[in-house]
Design an enzyme around this catalytic site. Structure first.
Site, short mmCIF file in Angstrom:
data_model
loop_
_atom_site.label_atom_id
_atom_site.label_comp_id
_atom_site.label_asym_id
_atom_site.label_seq_id
_atom_site.Cartn_x
_atom_site.Cartn_y
_atom_site.Cartn_z
N ASN A 1 0.86 -1.18 0.00
CA ASN A 1 0.00 0.00 0.00
C ASN A 1 0.90 1.24 0.00
O ASN A 1 1.50 1.56 1.02
CB ASN A 1 -0.90 -0.04 1.25
CG ASN A 1 -1.72 1.22 1.42
OD1 ASN A 1 -1.86 2.03 0.49
ND2 ASN A 1 -2.29 1.40 2.61
N LYS B 1 0.01 4.21 -0.23
CA LYS B 1 -0.70 5.37 0.36
C LYS B 1 -0.52 6.60 -0.53
O LYS B 1 -0.46 6.47 -1.75
CB LYS B 1 -0.21 5.63 1.79
CG LYS B 1 -0.15 4.36 2.64
CD LYS B 1 0.01 4.66 4.09
CE LYS B 1 0.24 3.36 4.85
NZ LYS B 1 0.07 3.50 6.27
N HIS C 1 -9.56 0.92 4.99
CA HIS C 1 -8.28 1.12 5.68
C HIS C 1 -8.51 2.05 6.88
O HIS C 1 -9.32 2.98 6.80
CB HIS C 1 -7.25 1.73 4.73
CG HIS C 1 -5.86 1.70 5.27
ND1 HIS C 1 -5.44 2.61 6.21
CD2 HIS C 1 -4.82 0.86 5.04
CE1 HIS C 1 -4.18 2.32 6.52
NE2 HIS C 1 -3.78 1.28 5.83
N GLU D 1 -6.91 4.41 8.01
CA GLU D 1 -6.67 5.84 7.74
C GLU D 1 -7.89 6.47 7.07
O GLU D 1 -8.12 7.67 7.21
CB GLU D 1 -5.41 6.00 6.87
CG GLU D 1 -4.15 5.74 7.71
CD GLU D 1 -2.94 5.29 6.92
OE1 GLU D 1 -2.93 5.40 5.68
OE2 GLU D 1 -1.99 4.79 7.57
N GLU E 1 -5.43 -5.28 10.62
CA GLU E 1 -4.40 -4.27 10.82
C GLU E 1 -4.66 -3.51 12.11
O GLU E 1 -5.46 -2.55 12.12
CB GLU E 1 -4.41 -3.27 9.66
CG GLU E 1 -4.14 -3.86 8.31
CD GLU E 1 -3.59 -2.80 7.36
OE1 GLU E 1 -2.45 -2.95 6.93
OE2 GLU E 1 -4.28 -1.81 7.09
N GLY F 1 2.41 1.96 10.82
CA GLY F 1 3.38 3.06 10.70
C GLY F 1 4.11 3.39 11.99
O GLY F 1 4.76 4.43 12.07
N SER G 1 3.26 -2.47 10.36
CA SER G 1 4.71 -2.54 10.61
C SER G 1 5.31 -3.90 10.25
O SER G 1 6.19 -4.38 10.96
CB SER G 1 5.02 -2.15 12.05
OG SER G 1 4.66 -0.79 12.26
C1 PEP Z 1 -0.83 -0.03 6.05
O1 PEP Z 1 -0.91 1.17 5.84
O2 PEP Z 1 -1.72 -0.79 5.64
C2 PEP Z 1 0.32 -0.52 6.80
C3 PEP Z 1 0.30 -1.75 7.22
O3 PEP Z 1 1.35 0.37 7.00
P1 PEP Z 1 2.79 0.05 7.67
O4 PEP Z 1 3.27 -1.25 7.06
O5 PEP Z 1 3.65 1.19 7.29
O6 PEP Z 1 2.58 -0.09 9.13
#
Ligand code: PEP
Length: 251
Positions: free
Chosen positions: A11, A13, A98, A100, A168, A174, A214
């Site tokens: 992703n 983003k 997601h 976000e 997630e 992040g 992460s």
């Molecule tokens: C995500 O945005 O779906 C995600 C898992 O981000 P990160 O791997 O940076 O934590």
């Protein structure tokens, strides 16, 4: 139990300009230089790069995905993008729900379900994201929060159409923090049980459950070997071909 081919989705983003396609070219080079990856590989760039990623990735088996779609097929929704437009640009997947977008755009489970339905209607495979906040985990309610999000976010159409679930934890995205192996295993087992209860054992066992939050080159192998973890949704580490390829190779 059905053996599911793992899926690793990147992703990007709101990151990526035309020159980021060089990183995709490097990923393609790495993927075709050695043994074929055991994972299905998907890259979800910003919409501006979607058609280019789909075209460029095709020869190396990299599939393209959108990061969001509208619930409607067309209409007066300035700035939004319809699932059919993503498919038209070459996408095969789309991320919906997601955290976000749930947080930044106040998306509800009902809206996420409608987006997943729109995606399926356009021939896309939705990657439906769910995740608990840190306060919910600390309060011991993570599993019930996720069960409720899944019940309301997954459309009944999942019975006949392919979709993917991504767990997630919001506090892991992040941040460089991840749940323990035991906590990931317990959550994925609970999600699997919920899918089997709703869709029956054959269908429920055939839905991929990705872990996201992460996932990095140094922890991917451990996380991807947990039972009921059928791949990963990768944010930051998908921006660098070398790191993303290390995660893909960890499958
Ligand atoms: C995500 O945005 O779906 C995600 C898992 O981000 P990160 O791997 O940076 O934590």
């Amino acid at each position: 139990m059905t053996t599911l081919s793992p899926l690793i989705a990147g992703n990007w983003k709101m990151n990526g300009l035309t020159h980021s396609l060089d990183e995709l070219a490097e990923l393609a080079r790495l993927m075709t230089a050695g043994a074929a990856p055991r994972a299905v590989v998907v890259v979800c760039p910003p919409a501006t790069l979607l058609a280019a990623v789909a075209a460029q990735g095709a020869s190396s088996g990299i599939l393209a995905g959108g990061q969001d779609c509208h619930t409607d097929a067309s209409g007066a929704h300035t700035g939004d993008i319809a699932a059919g437009m993503l498919a038209d640009a070459g996408a095969q997947f789309v991320i919906v729900g997601h955290s976000e977008r749930r947080a930044g755009h106040s998306e509800t489970d009902d809206e996420v379900r409608a987006k997943a339905e729109a995606a399926i209607g356009a021939g896309l495979k939705p990657i439906i994201c769910v995740g608990e906040t840190e306060a919910e985990r600390d309060a011991g309610t993570a599993e019930s929060v996720i069960a409720a999000q899944l019940a309301a976010s997954i459309p009944d159409a999942a019975e006949q159409h392919e979709l993917v679930v991504a767990y997630e934890p919001v506090w892991a995205i992040g941040t460089g923090r991840t749940p323990s192996v035991e906590d990931i295993a317990a959550m994925h087992a609970s999600i699997r049980a919920g899918l089997v209860e709703r869709f029956g054992s054959e269908r429920g066992e055939s839905i991929r459950i990705l872990y996201g939050g992460s996932m990095k080159p140094h922890n991917a192998r451990e996380i991807l070997s947990i039972e009921n973890v059928n791949g990963g949704l990768v944010g930051g580490a998908s921006l660098l071909a070398k790191d993303f390829y290390t995660i893909i190779s960890a499958v």
